[in-house]
Write a protein that holds these residues in place. Sequence first.
Motif, PDB file in Angstrom:
ATOM      1  N   GLY B 151       0.829  -1.215   0.000  1.00  0.00           N
ATOM      2  CA  GLY B 151       0.000   0.000   0.000  1.00  0.00           C
ATOM      3  C   GLY B 151       0.853   1.251   0.000  1.00  0.00           C
ATOM      4  O   GLY B 151       0.600   2.195  -0.753  1.00  0.00           O
ATOM      5  N   ASP B 152       1.889   1.241   0.846  1.00  0.00           N
ATOM      6  CA  ASP B 152       2.787   2.398   0.902  1.00  0.00           C
ATOM      7  C   ASP B 152       3.516   2.583  -0.425  1.00  0.00           C
ATOM      8  O   ASP B 152       3.737   3.708  -0.873  1.00  0.00           O
ATOM      9  CB  ASP B 152       3.819   2.222   2.027  1.00  0.00           C
ATOM     10  N   ALA B 153       3.897   1.464  -1.048  1.00  0.00           N
ATOM     11  CA  ALA B 153       4.584   1.539  -2.335  1.00  0.00           C
ATOM     12  C   ALA B 153       3.676   2.204  -3.371  1.00  0.00           C
ATOM     13  O   ALA B 153       4.109   3.069  -4.128  1.00  0.00           O
ATOM     14  CB  ALA B 153       4.993   0.146  -2.798  1.00  0.00           C
ATOM     15  N   TRP B 154       2.407   1.821  -3.368  1.00  0.00           N
ATOM     16  CA  TRP B 154       1.444   2.416  -4.306  1.00  0.00           C
ATOM     17  C   TRP B 154       1.265   3.897  -4.037  1.00  0.00           C
ATOM     18  O   TRP B 154       1.255   4.700  -4.965  1.00  0.00           O
ATOM     19  CB  TRP B 154       0.084   1.710  -4.216  1.00  0.00           C
ATOM     20  N   PHE B 155       1.129   4.237  -2.764  1.00  0.00           N
ATOM     21  CA  PHE B 155       0.962   5.638  -2.388  1.00  0.00           C
ATOM     22  C   PHE B 155       2.148   6.458  -2.901  1.00  0.00           C
ATOM     23  O   PHE B 155       1.985   7.517  -3.521  1.00  0.00           O
ATOM     24  CB  PHE B 155       0.860   5.739  -0.858  1.00  0.00           C
ATOM     25  N   THR B 156       3.362   5.948  -2.688  1.00  0.00           N
ATOM     26  CA  THR B 156       4.555   6.668  -3.109  1.00  0.00           C
ATOM     27  C   THR B 156       4.612   6.791  -4.626  1.00  0.00           C
ATOM     28  O   THR B 156       4.939   7.849  -5.173  1.00  0.00           O
ATOM     29  CB  THR B 156       5.820   5.938  -2.603  1.00  0.00           C
TER      30      THR B 156
END
Lengths: 291, 290
Positions: B151-156
């Motif tokens: 999820g964090d990877a997508w957000f970034t």
Amino acid sequence: MTDTATVASRPMHSTGAARRAGARRRIGFSWLVPALYILFLMVPIYWLLNMSFKTTNEILGTFSLWPNEFTFANYHKIVTDPVWYNGYLNSIAYATLNTILSVSVALPAAYAFSRYRFLGDKHLFFWLLTNRMAPPAIFALPFFQLYSSVGLFDTHIAVALAHCLFNIPLAVWILEGFMSGVPKEIDETAYIDGYSFRRFFFKIFIPLIAGGIGVAAFFCFMFSWVELLLAKTLTSVAARPIASVMTRTISISGYELGVLAAAGALTIVPGAIVIYFVRNYIAKGFALGRV
Amino acid sequence: MTLDKTVNNRAWFMVLPVLVLVAFNAVIPLMTVVNYSVQESFAGNVFFFEGSKWFEQVLHSERFHAALLRQLAFTATILAIEIPLGVGIALTMPRKGPWVSVCLVLMALPLLIPWNVVGAIWNIFALPSFGLLGRAINGLGISYNFTRDAGDAWFTLVLMDVWHWTSLVVLLAYAGLMAIPNAYYQAAKIDGASRWAVFRYIQLPKMRRVLTIAVLLRLMDSFMIYTEPFVLTGGGPGNSTTLLSIDLVKIALGQFDLGPAAAMSLIYFLMVLAMSWVFYTVMTREEART
């Protein structure tokens, strides 16, 4: 103050003080939006600059918003190490070569598209455009084989030619837009006055669309400068672009972060210079909707 | 393209240099891909004809479906953010004075940063260990690590793309706004139109053409995106940010599975071609109307 804000600040029913105050507040607010956006754009770049002036130990050891031991060592390394500065020279070399090549072959083609109707012209134009849309990932491997087989692998010419794939269609498209804006009567008058085609084209027509040539050259340089996948695939040592030198640094020497940040910061410089010179044309080039 | 053009087939000679250069770069590699897509290779130099085997394999492969789905999700997300944001910023930008140049130059800056440097900038900006963003989010008490959490990877990744490309939408929309004559606004003022009415009935219709271009350009370019996510996340964690191009390069250059990679390339290219056709048709129709 913007025109839209002026419109907004003159409501029809009343010109009461409260409304005017509200409108004034809205003007203040609308000034904030681009400012915040620019702030958002600048923060990551600031962080890059911040890192580029730190030693690697400081980057890994402490967390600070500005460099405590301010150092130019990272930049010094780049301007003294031939691997690094050659990377820059290589990138500038093939981007410039590509810009010259793309614009010079696109000029007559764009003229043909803007002035004449010929067999298959619309299909040809669409086919050219599809190449602007082709994902480079598809072509990476065949390009490697093609340029190896013609003996151009690892040369500036190979990268410059490969980038023609998407830059020539772009240049034709932009120039066609600018040329269509020049009335056809100018061509006809020149011929009546006894100008040969060549003389007309170079003496009259090219100066008329100088702005368009500037915009086309800007976009060609830009897309050649920022592209990495093809440039990396087509080079190994002699013509390696700066972008590829950077990825190598990540993989080989672990984290030489300070130097990496300095190299990244330096890749922004040519772009910034180019933007500054064409800033008045950018909006116009976009306005023609030709990108 | 204007209508009053002379028919002249000799114009082909003027197009010839472009044709030769682009054909060299487009037709030969494309035929190489077509060639691979129907053959099985052994040890890289012995080939057997396989017909449509690889196409069937790719079209039925879960891996391809997953990558395509991720690609569509990514493209939809960035379009939903970048287009309204870009229009909003363009509406609030100054129209004249010294600030125009300042805004244009600063906003165009991300567009001219090499794509791998964009990835690298966001990498060091978002790392939880020494990145400003990573530190700040973790400092707020939210656990954030884009190298571990999908999820964090997508957000970034989305934030990076917004950072990188919103300016393109801003510049296009701004150019569209600048083309509206002042008389329109004066007429609206006389009619007492509200701010919303000015936007809805004057600015939006006038921006339609440039916005079509903005949407379609972002659509195409986000479909081709490779370098930035490759440098930022390398397609990970796991396969969570493996978009189409990344998957393709993994198969073609990483595993050297030429047949499936070539078949996937062609399917991918046909999708882009279909979108380009829509792009071209919409655009030429708009041009014919104005």
